[in-house]
Design an enzyme around this catalytic site. Structure first.
Site, PDB file in Angstrom:
ATOM      1  N   GLU A  50       0.830  -1.210   0.000  1.00  0.00           N
ATOM      2  CA  GLU A  50       0.000   0.000   0.000  1.00  0.00           C
ATOM      3  C   GLU A  50       0.861   1.255   0.000  1.00  0.00           C
ATOM      4  O   GLU A  50       1.776   1.384   0.829  1.00  0.00           O
ATOM      5  CB  GLU A  50      -0.913  -0.038   1.230  1.00  0.00           C
ATOM      6  CG  GLU A  50      -2.306   0.424   0.952  1.00  0.00           C
ATOM      7  CD  GLU A  50      -3.068  -0.491  -0.009  1.00  0.00           C
ATOM      8  OE1 GLU A  50      -3.108  -0.169  -1.212  1.00  0.00           O
ATOM      9  OE2 GLU A  50      -3.626  -1.498   0.450  1.00  0.00           O
ATOM     10  N   HIS A  51       0.531   2.153  -0.918  1.00  0.00           N
ATOM     11  CA  HIS A  51       1.240   3.429  -1.100  1.00  0.00           C
ATOM     12  C   HIS A  51       2.688   3.222  -1.549  1.00  0.00           C
ATOM     13  O   HIS A  51       3.493   4.139  -1.494  1.00  0.00           O
ATOM     14  CB  HIS A  51       1.171   4.304   0.160  1.00  0.00           C
ATOM     15  CG  HIS A  51      -0.207   4.880   0.361  1.00  0.00           C
ATOM     16  ND1 HIS A  51      -0.574   6.118  -0.078  1.00  0.00           N
ATOM     17  CD2 HIS A  51      -1.330   4.335   0.905  1.00  0.00           C
ATOM     18  CE1 HIS A  51      -1.851   6.331   0.216  1.00  0.00           C
ATOM     19  NE2 HIS A  51      -2.339   5.260   0.802  1.00  0.00           N
TER      20      HIS A  51
ATOM     21  N   LEU B 155     -12.113   0.295  -3.561  1.00  0.00           N
ATOM     22  CA  LEU B 155     -11.943  -0.840  -4.481  1.00  0.00           C
ATOM     23  C   LEU B 155     -11.740  -0.355  -5.914  1.00  0.00           C
ATOM     24  O   LEU B 155     -11.943  -1.096  -6.870  1.00  0.00           O
ATOM     25  CB  LEU B 155     -13.159  -1.778  -4.396  1.00  0.00           C
ATOM     26  CG  LEU B 155     -13.459  -2.327  -2.992  1.00  0.00           C
ATOM     27  CD1 LEU B 155     -14.728  -3.167  -3.005  1.00  0.00           C
ATOM     28  CD2 LEU B 155     -12.289  -3.157  -2.457  1.00  0.00           C
ATOM     29  N   SER B 156     -11.364   0.908  -6.059  1.00  0.00           N
ATOM     30  CA  SER B 156     -11.035   1.481  -7.372  1.00  0.00           C
ATOM     31  C   SER B 156     -12.195   1.504  -8.352  1.00  0.00           C
ATOM     32  O   SER B 156     -12.042   1.122  -9.518  1.00  0.00           O
ATOM     33  CB  SER B 156      -9.865   0.739  -8.008  1.00  0.00           C
ATOM     34  OG  SER B 156      -8.740   0.890  -7.254  1.00  0.00           O
ATOM     35  N   SER B 157     -13.330   1.975  -7.881  1.00  0.00           N
ATOM     36  CA  SER B 157     -14.460   2.121  -8.799  1.00  0.00           C
ATOM     37  C   SER B 157     -14.108   3.119  -9.908  1.00  0.00           C
ATOM     38  O   SER B 157     -14.539   2.965 -11.043  1.00  0.00           O
ATOM     39  CB  SER B 157     -15.701   2.589  -8.032  1.00  0.00           C
ATOM     40  OG  SER B 157     -15.428   3.789  -7.353  1.00  0.00           O
TER      41      SER B 157
ATOM     42  N   ASP C 180      -4.014   0.804  -9.370  1.00  0.00           N
ATOM     43  CA  ASP C 180      -5.408   0.467  -9.670  1.00  0.00           C
ATOM     44  C   ASP C 180      -5.608   0.132 -11.146  1.00  0.00           C
ATOM     45  O   ASP C 180      -6.265  -0.858 -11.494  1.00  0.00           O
ATOM     46  CB  ASP C 180      -6.323   1.648  -9.297  1.00  0.00           C
ATOM     47  CG  ASP C 180      -6.077   2.139  -7.883  1.00  0.00           C
ATOM     48  OD1 ASP C 180      -5.526   1.370  -7.079  1.00  0.00           O
ATOM     49  OD2 ASP C 180      -6.420   3.296  -7.593  1.00  0.00           O
TER      50      ASP C 180
HETATM   51  C1  GLA Z   1      -5.093   4.577  -4.282  1.00  0.00           C
HETATM   52  C2  GLA Z   1      -4.265   5.021  -5.486  1.00  0.00           C
HETATM   53  C3  GLA Z   1      -3.181   3.996  -5.811  1.00  0.00           C
HETATM   54  C4  GLA Z   1      -2.372   3.619  -4.579  1.00  0.00           C
HETATM   55  C5  GLA Z   1      -3.296   3.293  -3.411  1.00  0.00           C
HETATM   56  C6  GLA Z   1      -2.535   3.050  -2.143  1.00  0.00           C
HETATM   57  O1  GLA Z   1      -5.847   3.459  -4.600  1.00  0.00           O
HETATM   58  O2  GLA Z   1      -5.096   5.193  -6.601  1.00  0.00           O
HETATM   59  O3  GLA Z   1      -2.361   4.472  -6.850  1.00  0.00           O
HETATM   60  O4  GLA Z   1      -1.458   4.626  -4.257  1.00  0.00           O
HETATM   61  O5  GLA Z   1      -4.247   4.314  -3.184  1.00  0.00           O
HETATM   62  O6  GLA Z   1      -1.776   1.891  -2.236  1.00  0.00           O
END
Ligand code: GLA
Length: 386
Positions: A36-37, A130-132, A177
Protein backbone atom coordinates in the site's frame (compact mmCIF):
# COMPACT_ATOMS: atom_id res chain seq x y z
CA UNK A 1 -21.87 -9.90 -17.25
CA UNK A 2 -24.95 -11.95 -17.99
CA UNK A 3 -26.84 -11.45 -21.29
CA UNK A 4 -29.83 -9.96 -19.45
CA UNK A 5 -27.70 -7.18 -18.02
CA UNK A 6 -26.37 -6.32 -21.50
CA UNK A 7 -29.94 -6.30 -22.86
CA UNK A 8 -31.02 -3.98 -20.10
CA UNK A 9 -28.05 -1.67 -20.77
CA UNK A 10 -28.93 -1.68 -24.50
CA UNK A 11 -32.53 -0.70 -23.68
CA UNK A 12 -31.50 2.18 -21.40
CA UNK A 13 -28.93 3.36 -23.95
CA UNK A 14 -31.50 3.42 -26.76
CA UNK A 15 -34.02 5.24 -24.56
CA UNK A 16 -31.46 7.92 -23.64
CA UNK A 17 -29.70 8.42 -26.93
CA UNK A 18 -32.17 7.16 -29.54
CA UNK A 19 -29.77 4.63 -31.06
CA UNK A 20 -28.09 1.32 -30.26
CA UNK A 21 -24.54 1.29 -28.81
CA UNK A 22 -21.63 0.10 -30.97
CA UNK A 23 -20.11 -2.07 -28.24
CA UNK A 24 -19.88 -2.97 -24.53
CA UNK A 25 -16.78 -3.12 -22.34
CA UNK A 26 -16.23 -4.11 -18.72
CA UNK A 27 -13.30 -3.41 -16.39
CA UNK A 28 -12.94 -4.65 -12.81
CA UNK A 29 -12.26 -2.91 -9.54
CA UNK A 30 -9.42 -4.30 -7.46
CA UNK A 31 -8.43 -5.47 -4.05
CA UNK A 32 -4.86 -4.77 -3.12
CA UNK A 33 -3.69 -7.88 -1.29
CA UNK A 34 -0.60 -6.09 0.00
CA UNK A 35 1.72 -3.22 -1.01
CA UNK A 36 0.00 0.00 0.00
CA UNK A 37 1.24 3.43 -1.10
CA UNK A 38 4.33 1.76 -2.49
CA UNK A 39 3.32 2.35 -6.13
CA UNK A 40 4.20 6.05 -6.34
CA UNK A 41 7.41 5.25 -4.46
CA UNK A 42 8.44 3.01 -7.37
CA UNK A 43 8.10 -0.09 -5.20
CA UNK A 44 6.13 -3.34 -5.27
CA UNK A 45 2.39 -4.07 -5.17
CA UNK A 46 0.29 -7.23 -5.24
CA UNK A 47 -3.32 -6.43 -6.20
CA UNK A 48 -5.90 -8.56 -7.95
CA UNK A 49 -8.82 -7.72 -10.22
CA UNK A 50 -12.11 -8.55 -8.50
CA UNK A 51 -15.28 -10.05 -9.87
CA UNK A 52 -17.06 -6.69 -9.77
CA UNK A 53 -16.92 -4.44 -12.79
CA UNK A 54 -17.73 -1.10 -14.34
CA UNK A 55 -19.52 -1.70 -17.63
CA UNK A 56 -19.99 0.81 -20.42
CA UNK A 57 -22.08 0.87 -23.57
CA UNK A 58 -20.54 3.24 -26.10
CA UNK A 59 -21.37 4.73 -29.46
CA UNK A 60 -18.79 6.85 -31.22
CA UNK A 61 -19.97 9.96 -33.05
CA UNK A 62 -19.56 10.03 -36.81
CA UNK A 63 -16.69 12.29 -37.80
CA UNK A 64 -17.47 15.66 -39.34
CA UNK A 65 -19.85 17.44 -36.93
CA UNK A 66 -19.11 19.35 -33.75
CA UNK A 67 -17.68 16.84 -31.27
CA UNK A 68 -19.67 16.34 -28.09
CA UNK A 69 -19.46 13.90 -25.25
CA UNK A 70 -22.61 12.64 -23.54
CA UNK A 71 -22.32 10.49 -20.44
CA UNK A 72 -25.12 8.89 -18.43
CA UNK A 73 -25.27 6.44 -15.57
CA UNK A 74 -27.74 3.66 -14.82
CA UNK A 75 -27.79 5.06 -11.27
CA UNK A 76 -29.95 7.86 -12.68
CA UNK A 77 -29.42 11.59 -12.82
CA UNK A 78 -29.34 13.75 -15.92
CA UNK A 79 -27.20 13.03 -19.00
CA UNK A 80 -23.94 14.97 -18.67
CA UNK A 81 -23.15 16.73 -21.91
CA UNK A 82 -19.96 18.58 -22.79
CA UNK A 83 -18.50 20.16 -25.89
CA UNK A 84 -15.34 18.31 -26.71
CA UNK A 85 -13.15 21.20 -27.80
CA UNK A 86 -11.69 22.98 -24.83
CA UNK A 87 -12.80 20.16 -22.51
CA UNK A 88 -11.80 20.89 -18.90
CA UNK A 89 -12.74 18.97 -15.73
CA UNK A 90 -15.18 21.70 -14.73
CA UNK A 91 -17.21 21.06 -17.91
CA UNK A 92 -18.55 17.80 -16.50
CA UNK A 93 -19.97 16.46 -13.22
CA UNK A 94 -17.27 14.88 -10.99
CA UNK A 95 -18.33 11.27 -11.64
CA UNK A 96 -18.33 11.80 -15.42
CA UNK A 97 -14.71 13.04 -15.29
CA UNK A 98 -13.52 9.42 -15.13
CA UNK A 99 -15.02 8.98 -18.60
CA UNK A 100 -14.15 12.40 -20.05
CA UNK A 101 -10.63 12.29 -18.59
CA UNK A 102 -9.67 9.29 -20.70
CA UNK A 103 -10.82 10.98 -23.94
CA UNK A 104 -8.83 14.01 -22.81
CA UNK A 105 -5.69 11.98 -21.97
CA UNK A 106 -5.74 10.23 -25.36
CA UNK A 107 -6.02 13.57 -27.13
CA UNK A 108 -3.11 14.90 -25.06
CA UNK A 109 -1.19 11.92 -26.41
CA UNK A 110 -1.79 13.24 -29.93
CA UNK A 111 -4.61 10.81 -30.73
CA UNK A 112 -7.64 12.71 -32.04
CA UNK A 113 -10.86 11.48 -30.44
CA UNK A 114 -14.36 11.51 -31.88
CA UNK A 115 -17.32 12.58 -29.75
CA UNK A 116 -19.29 9.76 -28.13
CA UNK A 117 -22.35 8.68 -26.19
CA UNK A 118 -21.56 6.59 -23.12
CA UNK A 119 -23.77 4.80 -20.63
CA UNK A 120 -22.15 3.58 -17.44
CA UNK A 121 -23.16 0.83 -15.06
CA UNK A 122 -21.10 -0.47 -12.15
CA UNK A 123 -21.11 -3.16 -9.52
CA UNK A 124 -17.97 -1.78 -7.87
CA UNK A 125 -19.11 0.06 -4.74
CA UNK A 126 -18.20 3.76 -4.87
CA UNK A 127 -15.87 5.17 -2.21
CA UNK A 128 -15.15 1.69 -0.85
CA UNK A 129 -11.45 1.75 -1.73
CA UNK A 130 -11.94 -0.84 -4.48
CA UNK A 131 -11.04 1.48 -7.37
CA UNK A 132 -14.46 2.12 -8.80
CA UNK A 133 -12.96 5.11 -10.60
CA UNK A 134 -10.08 3.22 -12.21
CA UNK A 135 -12.58 0.58 -13.34
CA UNK A 136 -14.48 3.26 -15.30
CA UNK A 137 -11.30 4.72 -16.76
CA UNK A 138 -10.05 1.33 -17.87
CA UNK A 139 -13.37 0.35 -19.48
CA UNK A 140 -13.34 3.63 -21.43
CA UNK A 141 -9.65 3.30 -22.34
CA UNK A 142 -10.07 -0.24 -23.63
CA UNK A 143 -13.23 0.75 -25.52
CA UNK A 144 -11.54 3.64 -27.34
CA UNK A 145 -8.42 1.61 -28.05
CA UNK A 146 -10.48 -1.21 -29.53
CA UNK A 147 -13.16 0.75 -31.38
CA UNK A 148 -10.71 3.23 -32.89
CA UNK A 149 -8.01 0.62 -33.57
CA UNK A 150 -5.41 2.72 -31.72
CA UNK A 151 -3.11 -0.27 -31.24
CA UNK A 152 -2.05 0.72 -27.71
CA UNK A 153 -0.86 -2.07 -25.43
CA UNK A 154 -2.58 -2.61 -22.09
CA UNK A 155 0.55 -1.32 -20.39
CA UNK A 156 0.25 1.89 -22.40
CA UNK A 157 -3.44 2.13 -21.51
CA UNK A 158 -2.49 1.92 -17.82
CA UNK A 159 -0.45 5.11 -18.24
CA UNK A 160 -3.18 6.85 -20.25
CA UNK A 161 -5.75 6.11 -17.55
CA UNK A 162 -3.31 7.17 -14.84
CA UNK A 163 -2.80 10.45 -16.71
CA UNK A 164 -6.57 11.00 -16.74
CA UNK A 165 -6.59 10.47 -12.97
CA UNK A 166 -3.52 12.64 -12.28
CA UNK A 167 -3.95 15.53 -14.70
CA UNK A 168 -7.70 15.69 -15.42
CA UNK A 169 -9.24 14.53 -12.14
CA UNK A 170 -6.35 15.88 -10.10
CA UNK A 171 -5.48 12.90 -7.87
CA UNK A 172 -1.70 12.23 -7.82
CA UNK A 173 -2.10 8.44 -7.71
CA UNK A 174 0.26 5.71 -8.90
CA UNK A 175 -0.34 2.83 -11.33
CA UNK A 176 -1.71 0.26 -8.88
CA UNK A 177 -5.41 0.47 -9.67
CA UNK A 178 -5.25 0.77 -13.45
CA UNK A 179 -2.66 -2.04 -13.65
CA UNK A 180 -4.87 -4.41 -11.66
CA UNK A 181 -7.90 -3.59 -13.79
CA UNK A 182 -6.19 -3.87 -17.18
CA UNK A 183 -3.57 -6.55 -16.51
CA UNK A 184 -5.31 -8.74 -13.91
CA UNK A 185 -6.25 -12.34 -14.71
CA UNK A 186 -8.62 -14.78 -13.01
CA UNK A 187 -7.23 -16.83 -10.11
CA UNK A 188 -4.06 -14.73 -9.98
CA UNK A 189 -2.71 -11.70 -8.20
CA UNK A 190 -0.53 -9.27 -10.10
CA UNK A 191 2.97 -8.83 -8.71
CA UNK A 192 4.04 -5.51 -10.13
CA UNK A 193 7.34 -3.71 -9.93
CA UNK A 194 6.19 -0.11 -10.22
CA UNK A 195 9.63 1.07 -11.33
CA UNK A 196 10.35 -1.33 -14.20
CA UNK A 197 6.60 -1.97 -14.65
CA UNK A 198 7.40 -5.65 -14.95
CA UNK A 199 4.29 -7.65 -14.05
CA UNK A 200 4.17 -11.29 -12.97
CA UNK A 201 0.92 -13.21 -12.48
CA UNK A 202 1.09 -15.04 -9.17
CA UNK A 203 -1.35 -17.87 -8.47
CA UNK A 204 -3.84 -17.10 -5.72
CA UNK A 205 -5.80 -20.35 -5.35
CA UNK A 206 -8.17 -19.26 -2.58
CA UNK A 207 -10.92 -21.79 -3.28
CA UNK A 208 -8.57 -24.74 -3.66
CA UNK A 209 -7.11 -23.88 -0.25
CA UNK A 210 -10.61 -23.62 1.30
CA UNK A 211 -10.06 -19.95 1.92
CA UNK A 212 -12.18 -16.89 1.31
CA UNK A 213 -11.27 -13.25 1.08
CA UNK A 214 -13.85 -11.03 2.72
CA UNK A 215 -14.18 -7.37 1.87
CA UNK A 216 -15.53 -5.32 4.76
CA UNK A 217 -16.66 -1.98 3.38
CA UNK A 218 -16.80 0.34 6.37
CA UNK A 219 -18.84 2.84 4.32
CA UNK A 220 -16.58 5.60 5.54
CA UNK A 221 -15.82 7.06 2.16
CA UNK A 222 -12.58 8.57 1.01
CA UNK A 223 -11.40 10.68 -1.94
CA UNK A 224 -7.88 10.82 -3.33
CA UNK A 225 -8.15 14.20 -5.00
CA UNK A 226 -8.43 15.77 -1.56
CA UNK A 227 -5.64 16.72 0.84
CA UNK A 228 -4.71 13.52 2.67
CA UNK A 229 -3.37 11.53 -0.25
CA UNK A 230 -1.42 14.48 -1.69
CA UNK A 231 0.17 15.10 1.68
CA UNK A 232 1.35 11.47 1.84
CA UNK A 233 2.87 11.68 -1.62
CA UNK A 234 4.65 14.90 -0.60
CA UNK A 235 5.96 13.33 2.64
CA UNK A 236 7.37 10.33 0.75
CA UNK A 237 9.00 12.56 -1.87
CA UNK A 238 10.58 14.60 0.89
CA UNK A 239 11.81 11.49 2.69
CA UNK A 240 13.48 10.26 -0.51
CA UNK A 241 15.09 13.65 -1.13
CA UNK A 242 16.44 13.89 2.38
CA UNK A 243 17.89 10.39 2.12
CA UNK A 244 19.42 11.27 -1.24
CA UNK A 245 17.66 8.61 -3.34
CA UNK A 246 15.45 8.93 -6.45
CA UNK A 247 12.55 7.14 -4.70
CA UNK A 248 11.87 5.32 -1.41
CA UNK A 249 12.16 2.09 -3.40
CA UNK A 250 15.90 2.63 -3.10
CA UNK A 251 15.89 2.53 0.71
CA UNK A 252 16.42 -0.93 2.21
CA UNK A 253 15.46 -2.03 5.73
CA UNK A 254 19.14 -1.75 6.70
CA UNK A 255 19.00 2.06 6.25
CA UNK A 256 16.12 2.59 8.68
CA UNK A 257 18.34 3.21 11.70
CA UNK A 258 20.16 5.97 9.85
CA UNK A 259 16.85 7.30 8.46
CA UNK A 260 15.50 7.64 11.99
CA UNK A 261 18.46 9.81 12.93
CA UNK A 262 18.23 12.20 10.00
CA UNK A 263 14.49 12.53 9.32
CA UNK A 264 11.80 14.37 11.25
CA UNK A 265 9.75 11.82 13.24
CA UNK A 266 6.64 12.10 11.09
CA UNK A 267 8.54 11.71 7.81
CA UNK A 268 10.51 8.81 9.30
CA UNK A 269 7.37 6.88 10.20
CA UNK A 270 6.05 7.26 6.66
CA UNK A 271 9.36 6.18 5.19
CA UNK A 272 9.41 3.21 7.56
CA UNK A 273 6.02 2.05 6.33
CA UNK A 274 7.05 2.19 2.67
CA UNK A 275 10.36 0.44 3.27
CA UNK A 276 8.87 -2.36 5.38
CA UNK A 277 5.82 -2.68 3.11
CA UNK A 278 8.00 -3.28 0.06
CA UNK A 279 9.70 -6.10 1.94
CA UNK A 280 6.32 -7.54 2.98
CA UNK A 281 5.22 -7.67 -0.65
CA UNK A 282 8.35 -9.58 -1.60
CA UNK A 283 7.88 -11.93 1.36
CA UNK A 284 4.22 -12.50 0.46
CA UNK A 285 5.07 -13.40 -3.14
CA UNK A 286 7.74 -15.79 -1.94
CA UNK A 287 5.42 -17.45 0.59
CA UNK A 288 2.58 -17.75 -1.92
CA UNK A 289 4.89 -19.55 -4.32
CA UNK A 290 6.39 -21.82 -1.70
CA UNK A 291 3.42 -22.64 0.55
CA UNK A 292 0.24 -21.09 -0.84
CA UNK A 293 -2.19 -18.47 0.51
CA UNK A 294 -2.95 -20.07 3.89
CA UNK A 295 0.33 -18.82 5.37
CA UNK A 296 0.37 -15.17 4.28
CA UNK A 297 -2.04 -13.94 6.99
CA UNK A 298 0.57 -12.55 9.42
CA UNK A 299 2.08 -10.42 6.64
CA UNK A 300 -1.33 -8.91 5.87
CA UNK A 301 -1.89 -8.07 9.52
CA UNK A 302 1.61 -6.60 9.88
CA UNK A 303 0.83 -4.40 6.88
CA UNK A 304 -2.26 -3.10 8.64
CA UNK A 305 -0.35 -2.34 11.82
CA UNK A 306 2.21 -0.44 9.75
CA UNK A 307 -0.50 1.65 8.07
CA UNK A 308 -2.21 2.29 11.37
CA UNK A 309 0.83 3.16 13.47
CA UNK A 310 3.45 4.39 11.00
CA UNK A 311 1.75 5.65 7.85
CA UNK A 312 -1.26 6.98 9.77
CA UNK A 313 -3.99 6.26 7.22
CA UNK A 314 -6.33 3.89 9.07
CA UNK A 315 -9.42 4.96 11.01
CA UNK A 316 -11.39 3.55 13.94
CA UNK A 317 -13.84 1.69 11.71
CA UNK A 318 -11.06 -0.02 9.73
CA UNK A 319 -9.22 -0.95 12.93
CA UNK A 320 -12.37 -2.40 14.43
CA UNK A 321 -13.04 -4.42 11.27
CA UNK A 322 -9.50 -5.83 11.31
CA UNK A 323 -9.37 -6.55 15.06
CA UNK A 324 -12.81 -8.16 15.09
CA UNK A 325 -12.10 -10.31 12.04
CA UNK A 326 -8.86 -11.52 13.62
CA UNK A 327 -10.57 -12.30 16.92
CA UNK A 328 -13.24 -14.25 15.02
CA UNK A 329 -10.73 -16.50 13.29
CA UNK A 330 -9.29 -14.61 10.30
CA UNK A 331 -5.78 -15.68 9.28
CA UNK A 332 -4.86 -12.09 8.47
CA UNK A 333 -6.61 -8.78 7.87
CA UNK A 334 -5.75 -5.29 6.73
CA UNK A 335 -7.19 -2.14 5.31
CA UNK A 336 -6.87 -2.05 1.53
CA UNK A 337 -6.55 0.90 -0.86
CA UNK A 338 -5.70 4.51 -0.23
CA UNK A 339 -6.96 4.65 3.37
CA UNK A 340 -8.89 7.20 5.47
CA UNK A 341 -11.91 4.90 5.16
CA UNK A 342 -12.96 2.43 2.51
CA UNK A 343 -12.56 -1.30 3.01
CA UNK A 344 -10.66 -3.83 5.05
CA UNK A 345 -9.96 -7.33 3.75
CA UNK A 346 -9.84 -10.49 5.82
CA UNK A 347 -8.32 -13.78 4.71
CA UNK A 348 -10.38 -16.50 6.37
CA UNK A 349 -11.00 -20.23 6.27
CA UNK A 350 -14.04 -20.39 3.92
CA UNK A 351 -16.10 -22.21 6.56
CA UNK A 352 -15.76 -19.23 8.94
CA UNK A 353 -17.21 -16.66 6.53
CA UNK A 354 -20.57 -16.38 8.27
CA UNK A 355 -19.08 -16.24 11.77
CA UNK A 356 -16.54 -13.57 10.87
CA UNK A 357 -19.17 -11.48 9.07
CA UNK A 358 -21.59 -11.75 11.98
CA UNK A 359 -18.90 -10.77 14.48
CA UNK A 360 -17.94 -7.69 12.46
CA UNK A 361 -21.56 -6.63 12.00
CA UNK A 362 -22.17 -7.00 15.71
CA UNK A 363 -19.08 -5.03 16.65
CA UNK A 364 -20.08 -2.21 14.30
CA UNK A 365 -23.59 -2.11 15.71
CA UNK A 366 -22.21 -1.98 19.24
CA UNK A 367 -19.94 0.92 18.30
CA UNK A 368 -22.88 2.73 16.62
CA UNK A 369 -21.07 2.74 13.27
CA UNK A 370 -22.92 2.46 9.95
CA UNK A 371 -23.67 -1.18 9.12
CA UNK A 372 -20.76 -2.44 7.00
CA UNK A 373 -21.18 -4.10 3.60
CA UNK A 374 -19.48 -7.49 3.73
CA UNK A 375 -18.92 -9.75 0.73
CA UNK A 376 -16.31 -12.15 -0.57
CA UNK A 377 -14.30 -11.60 -3.72
CA UNK A 378 -12.23 -13.82 -5.97
CA UNK A 379 -9.51 -12.84 -8.43
CA UNK A 380 -11.39 -12.27 -11.69
CA UNK A 381 -10.41 -11.43 -15.27
CA UNK A 382 -9.10 -8.02 -16.32
CA UNK A 383 -10.81 -5.48 -18.59
CA UNK A 384 -12.54 -6.96 -21.62
CA UNK A 385 -15.01 -6.42 -24.45
CA UNK A 386 -18.34 -8.09 -23.77
C1 GLA B 1 -5.09 4.58 -4.28
C2 GLA B 1 -4.27 5.02 -5.49
C3 GLA B 1 -3.18 4.00 -5.81
C4 GLA B 1 -2.37 3.62 -4.58
C5 GLA B 1 -3.30 3.29 -3.41
C6 GLA B 1 -2.54 3.05 -2.14
O1 GLA B 1 -5.85 3.46 -4.60
O2 GLA B 1 -5.10 5.19 -6.60
O3 GLA B 1 -2.36 4.47 -6.85
O4 GLA B 1 -1.46 4.63 -4.26
O5 GLA B 1 -4.25 4.31 -3.18
O6 GLA B 1 -1.78 1.89 -2.24
Amino acid sequence: MNPDAVTSLAGTFAALYGAAPDAYFAAPGRVNLIGEHTDYNEGFVLPFAIDRVATIAIKLQETGGVRRLRVASTQGGPVVEAAFDGLVPESVAPWARYVAGVFWALEQQGLPMPGADVLLDSSVPIGAGLSSSAAIECAVGLALNTQLGLGLSREELVLICQRAENDFIGAPTGILDQSASLLGTAEHALFLDCRSREAVHVQLPLEAADLALLVIDTRVSHAHDSGGYKELVAACTRGAQELGVPALRDVGIERLVEAQQVLAPQIYRRVKHIVTENQRVLDTVELLGARGPAVIGPLLTASHVSMRDDFGISCDELDLAVDTAMAAGALGARMTGGGFGGSAIALIPAARADDVSAAVREAFARAHYLAPEIFSVIPGPGARQL
